[in-house]
Design an enzyme around this catalytic site. Structure first.
Site, PDB file in Angstrom:
ATOM      1  CB  SER A 124     -67.179  22.076 -34.598  1.00 42.58           C
ATOM      2  OG  SER A 124     -66.737  22.663 -35.787  1.00 42.58           O
ATOM      3  CE1 TYR A 148     -68.540  27.278 -32.094  1.00 39.27           C
ATOM      4  CE2 TYR A 148     -67.139  26.671 -33.936  1.00 39.27           C
ATOM      5  CZ  TYR A 148     -68.285  26.475 -33.186  1.00 39.27           C
ATOM      6  OH  TYR A 148     -69.148  25.449 -33.514  1.00 39.27           O
ATOM      7  CE  LYS A 152     -69.299  24.078 -30.268  1.00 42.39           C
ATOM      8  NZ  LYS A 152     -70.553  23.660 -29.654  1.00 42.39           N
ATOM      9  CG  ASN A 178     -68.565  23.332 -43.707  1.00 42.53           C
ATOM     10  OD1 ASN A 178     -67.651  22.645 -43.265  1.00 42.53           O
ATOM     11  ND2 ASN A 178     -68.419  24.612 -43.964  1.00 42.53           N
TER      12      ASN A 178
HETATM   13  P1  NAD Z   1     -77.852  28.231 -33.537  1.00 41.98           P
HETATM   14  O1  NAD Z   1     -77.248  29.495 -33.063  1.00 41.98           O
HETATM   15  O2  NAD Z   1     -78.875  28.296 -34.618  1.00 41.98           O
HETATM   16  O3  NAD Z   1     -78.486  27.440 -32.308  1.00 41.98           O
HETATM   17  C1  NAD Z   1     -77.950  27.513 -31.005  1.00 41.98           C
HETATM   18  C2  NAD Z   1     -79.089  27.837 -30.056  1.00 41.98           C
HETATM   19  O4  NAD Z   1     -78.570  27.900 -28.728  1.00 41.98           O
HETATM   20  C3  NAD Z   1     -79.772  29.160 -30.357  1.00 41.98           C
HETATM   21  O5  NAD Z   1     -81.168  28.954 -30.448  1.00 41.98           O
HETATM   22  C4  NAD Z   1     -79.416  30.051 -29.158  1.00 41.98           C
HETATM   23  O6  NAD Z   1     -80.455  30.944 -28.837  1.00 41.98           O
HETATM   24  C5  NAD Z   1     -79.165  29.015 -28.074  1.00 41.98           C
HETATM   25  N1  NAD Z   1     -78.216  29.432 -27.026  1.00 41.98           N
HETATM   26  C6  NAD Z   1     -76.992  30.005 -27.179  1.00 41.98           C
HETATM   27  N2  NAD Z   1     -76.417  30.215 -25.982  1.00 41.98           N
HETATM   28  C7  NAD Z   1     -77.293  29.742 -25.049  1.00 41.98           C
HETATM   29  C8  NAD Z   1     -77.266  29.672 -23.633  1.00 41.98           C
HETATM   30  N3  NAD Z   1     -76.228  30.144 -22.943  1.00 41.98           N
HETATM   31  N4  NAD Z   1     -78.335  29.142 -22.983  1.00 41.98           N
HETATM   32  C9  NAD Z   1     -79.400  28.679 -23.698  1.00 41.98           C
HETATM   33  N5  NAD Z   1     -79.485  28.734 -25.024  1.00 41.98           N
HETATM   34  C10 NAD Z   1     -78.431  29.240 -25.708  1.00 41.98           C
HETATM   35  O7  NAD Z   1     -76.648  27.259 -33.976  1.00 41.98           O
HETATM   36  P2  NAD Z   1     -76.689  25.872 -34.747  1.00 41.98           P
HETATM   37  O8  NAD Z   1     -76.116  26.094 -36.092  1.00 41.98           O
HETATM   38  O9  NAD Z   1     -78.007  25.239 -34.607  1.00 41.98           O
HETATM   39  O10 NAD Z   1     -75.597  25.093 -33.904  1.00 41.98           O
HETATM   40  C11 NAD Z   1     -75.927  24.235 -32.841  1.00 41.98           C
HETATM   41  C12 NAD Z   1     -74.662  23.695 -32.206  1.00 41.98           C
HETATM   42  O11 NAD Z   1     -73.888  23.021 -33.192  1.00 41.98           O
HETATM   43  C13 NAD Z   1     -73.754  24.782 -31.625  1.00 41.98           C
HETATM   44  O12 NAD Z   1     -73.200  24.287 -30.427  1.00 41.98           O
HETATM   45  C14 NAD Z   1     -72.674  24.934 -32.669  1.00 41.98           C
HETATM   46  O13 NAD Z   1     -71.451  25.369 -32.117  1.00 41.98           O
HETATM   47  C15 NAD Z   1     -72.560  23.516 -33.194  1.00 41.98           C
HETATM   48  N6  NAD Z   1     -72.041  23.465 -34.563  1.00 41.98           N
HETATM   49  C16 NAD Z   1     -72.652  24.220 -35.524  1.00 41.98           C
HETATM   50  C17 NAD Z   1     -72.142  24.212 -36.819  1.00 41.98           C
HETATM   51  C18 NAD Z   1     -72.751  25.083 -37.893  1.00 41.98           C
HETATM   52  O14 NAD Z   1     -72.061  25.417 -38.861  1.00 41.98           O
HETATM   53  N7  NAD Z   1     -74.016  25.467 -37.803  1.00 41.98           N
HETATM   54  C19 NAD Z   1     -71.030  23.406 -37.133  1.00 41.98           C
HETATM   55  C20 NAD Z   1     -70.458  22.636 -36.115  1.00 41.98           C
HETATM   56  C21 NAD Z   1     -70.969  22.679 -34.827  1.00 41.98           C
HETATM   57  C1  WQD Z   2     -67.192  27.676 -46.598  1.00 42.94           C
HETATM   58  C2  WQD Z   2     -66.319  28.018 -47.812  1.00 42.94           C
HETATM   59  C3  WQD Z   2     -64.988  30.007 -47.523  1.00 42.94           C
HETATM   60  C4  WQD Z   2     -68.419  32.743 -47.257  1.00 42.94           C
HETATM   61  C5  WQD Z   2     -67.515  27.471 -40.557  1.00 42.94           C
HETATM   62  C6  WQD Z   2     -66.817  27.459 -39.224  1.00 42.94           C
HETATM   63  C7  WQD Z   2     -66.715  26.037 -38.702  1.00 42.94           C
HETATM   64  C8  WQD Z   2     -68.095  25.380 -38.676  1.00 42.94           C
HETATM   65  C9  WQD Z   2     -68.806  25.507 -39.996  1.00 42.94           C
HETATM   66  C10 WQD Z   2     -69.100  25.568 -36.503  1.00 42.94           C
HETATM   67  C11 WQD Z   2     -64.914  28.483 -47.445  1.00 42.94           C
HETATM   68  C12 WQD Z   2     -66.024  30.199 -48.610  1.00 42.94           C
HETATM   69  C13 WQD Z   2     -67.616  31.628 -47.388  1.00 42.94           C
HETATM   70  C14 WQD Z   2     -68.403  33.724 -48.295  1.00 42.94           C
HETATM   71  C15 WQD Z   2     -66.812  32.368 -49.511  1.00 42.94           C
HETATM   72  N1  WQD Z   2     -68.960  25.961 -37.712  1.00 42.94           N
HETATM   73  N2  WQD Z   2     -66.822  31.431 -48.493  1.00 42.94           N
HETATM   74  N3  WQD Z   2     -67.597  33.478 -49.382  1.00 42.94           N
HETATM   75  O1  WQD Z   2     -65.447  28.437 -42.751  1.00 42.94           O
HETATM   76  O2  WQD Z   2     -65.771  26.079 -43.644  1.00 42.94           O
HETATM   77  O3  WQD Z   2     -66.750  26.700 -41.474  1.00 42.94           O
HETATM   78  O4  WQD Z   2     -68.811  26.882 -40.430  1.00 42.94           O
HETATM   79  O5  WQD Z   2     -68.517  24.710 -35.898  1.00 42.94           O
HETATM   80  O6  WQD Z   2     -66.178  26.133 -37.432  1.00 42.94           O
HETATM   81  O7  WQD Z   2     -65.513  27.990 -39.402  1.00 42.94           O
HETATM   82  O8  WQD Z   2     -67.741  27.639 -43.512  1.00 42.94           O
HETATM   83  O9  WQD Z   2     -69.552  28.554 -44.879  1.00 42.94           O
HETATM   84  O10 WQD Z   2     -67.942  30.149 -43.757  1.00 42.94           O
HETATM   85  O11 WQD Z   2     -67.155  28.770 -45.670  1.00 42.94           O
HETATM   86  O12 WQD Z   2     -66.125  32.189 -50.505  1.00 42.94           O
HETATM   87  O13 WQD Z   2     -69.085  34.756 -48.233  1.00 42.94           O
HETATM   88  O14 WQD Z   2     -66.927  29.119 -48.482  1.00 42.94           O
HETATM   89  O15 WQD Z   2     -63.761  30.605 -47.865  1.00 42.94           O
HETATM   90  O16 WQD Z   2     -64.059  27.989 -48.447  1.00 42.94           O
HETATM   91  P1  WQD Z   2     -66.288  27.258 -42.878  1.00 42.94           P
HETATM   92  P2  WQD Z   2     -68.175  28.849 -44.407  1.00 42.94           P
END
Ligand code: NAD
Ligand code: WQD
Length: 339
Positions: A124, A148, A152, A178
């Protein structure tokens, strides 16, 4: 190619599985369904005419993983499984370190025993330290600000050390910015449980009438319009980044790190406007206090992925808004349990 997809029932994993099948790859899904629903499998099948093999289980369960690797002839692993809510990680850090760090170590250990040496890891942009200089490239200083984010970063560090000690492995760290948007069919999308933490799901639940109004967390940032600026990437662009990574680096040993982002920064107000236009609905909002821990602005320098993976995003924020709205309006309550 048989690819174990941990977390493949989740938001990003499910979209990636669809594209893998379309590319002729065979995903085998492992998920404990802690943040996803069984119904996802049927949606993947409806889009691709193929129902992926699904194992319900936990990445922390070593004997379960050993059995899985014995049954399936796995060539590579894409590791999405993990917990991802920043606020929840502050409340419950041990759960995050256990799932994300311990889970990843157990998985790599089982891969080692099975002789599977190709891994793509979901990292991330949150691993980067705050920076006044934008966009961020892969060499920017690290410094996560939540359990979190640190989970990572720890996994990245463990995998880096492990790859050094095992140079015949290919490990790819993909740093997502994002992720937003949905499959254009409107049949798959993000389905957060409870009140959404993230902007796009919140906006779309306001548009569909599940929530009254959006709180805009601050309009006095030093940005183009005062609201926070982020690099929003369509989940299908993100999914295709995984296919490119599998194609290009899956066969080259080494440790590879890429930003996956659009390279563009969009403000909260710009996202609200795009969504309002796509849905034809007004999105009522209030300006509230800044959210603790939020940064004003960051976005990706994604030129390394463009150069080395021949990948870049091709979907606009209008596409993001249109597809999110299609998903939200066709599935106002997300995936249903009974499917
Ligand atoms: P998500 O929660 O939709 O998907 C994650 C999946 O992993 C879920 O289906 C959950 O049931 C499963 N899971 C969780 N813990 C588990 C475990 N211990 N064993 C087996 N399954 C497990 O999330 P996502 O948005 O699809 O994210 C996927 C990956 O990408 C995550 O590692 C997340 O940290 C990373 N990521 C997500 C974002 C985002 O904003 N969505 C941003 C950056 C990184
Ligand atoms: C986006 C913008 C808020 C909600 C998060 C995690 C990051 C990554 C992606 C996993 C910001 C604003 C939000 C609301 C708002 N995940 N906002 N009202 O915080 O950039 O990133 O998701 O790795 O680790 O921190 O994403 O969608 O929460 O916010 O104004 O109700 O929207 O302040 O500027 P963020 P977000």
């Amino acid at each position: 190619m048989n690819v174990l997809v941990t977390g493949g029932m989740g938001y990003i994993g499910s979209h990636t599985c669809v594209q893998m099948i379309e590319a002729g790859l065979n995903p085998v899904i492992l998920d404990n369904l802690s943040n996803s629903k069984q119904a996802v499998l049927g949606r993947i099948e409806a889009l691709t005419d193929q129902r992926p093999t699904f194992y319900q289980g936990d990445i922390r369960d070593k004997s379960f993983l050993v059995e899985l690797f014995k049954n399936e002839n796995i060539d590579a692993v894409i590791h999405f499984a993990g917990l991802k809510a920043v606020g929840e990680s502050v409340e419950n850090p041990l759960e995050y370190y256990d799932n994300n760090v311990n889970g990843s170590l157990v998985l790599v250990d089982a891969m080692r025993e099975a002789g599977v040496k190709k891994l793509i890891f979901s990292s991330s942009a949150t691993v980067y330290a705050e920076s006044d200089i934008q966009p961020m490239n892969e060499d920017f200083p690290k410094g996560a600000s939540s359990p979190y984010g640190r989970s990572k970063l720890m996994v990245e560090e463990c995998l880096t050390d492990f790859q050094k000690a095992n140079p015949d492995w290919s490990i790819t760290l993909l740093r997502y910015f994002n992720p937003v948007g949905s499959h254009p069919s409107g049949t798959m999308g993000e389905d957060p449980q409870g009140i959404p933490n993230n902007l796009m799901p919140y906006i779309s639940q306001v548009a569909v009438g599940r929530r009254e109004s959006l709180s805009v967390f601050g309009d006095d940032y030093p940005t183009k319009d005062g609201s926070g600026v982020r690099d929003y990437i369509h989940v299908d662009d993100l999914a295709s980044g995984h296919i490119s990574a599998l194609n290009k680096v899956g066969s080259v040993s080494g440790l590879h790190t890429y930003n996956l982002g659009s390279g563009q920064g969009q403000s909260v107000f710009e996202m609200v406007r795009a969504f309002s236009e796509a849905s034809g609905r007004e999105i009522p909002y209030d300006i509230t206090e800044r959210r603790a821990g939020d940064l004003a602005e960051y976005f990706a320098d994604a030129s390394k992925a463009e150069r080395e993976l021949e990948w870049s995003t091709c979907r606009s924020i209008q596409d993001i808004a249109r597809d999110t709205w299609r998903w939200q309006s066709q599935n106002p309550m997300g995936y249903s349990e009974g499917e």
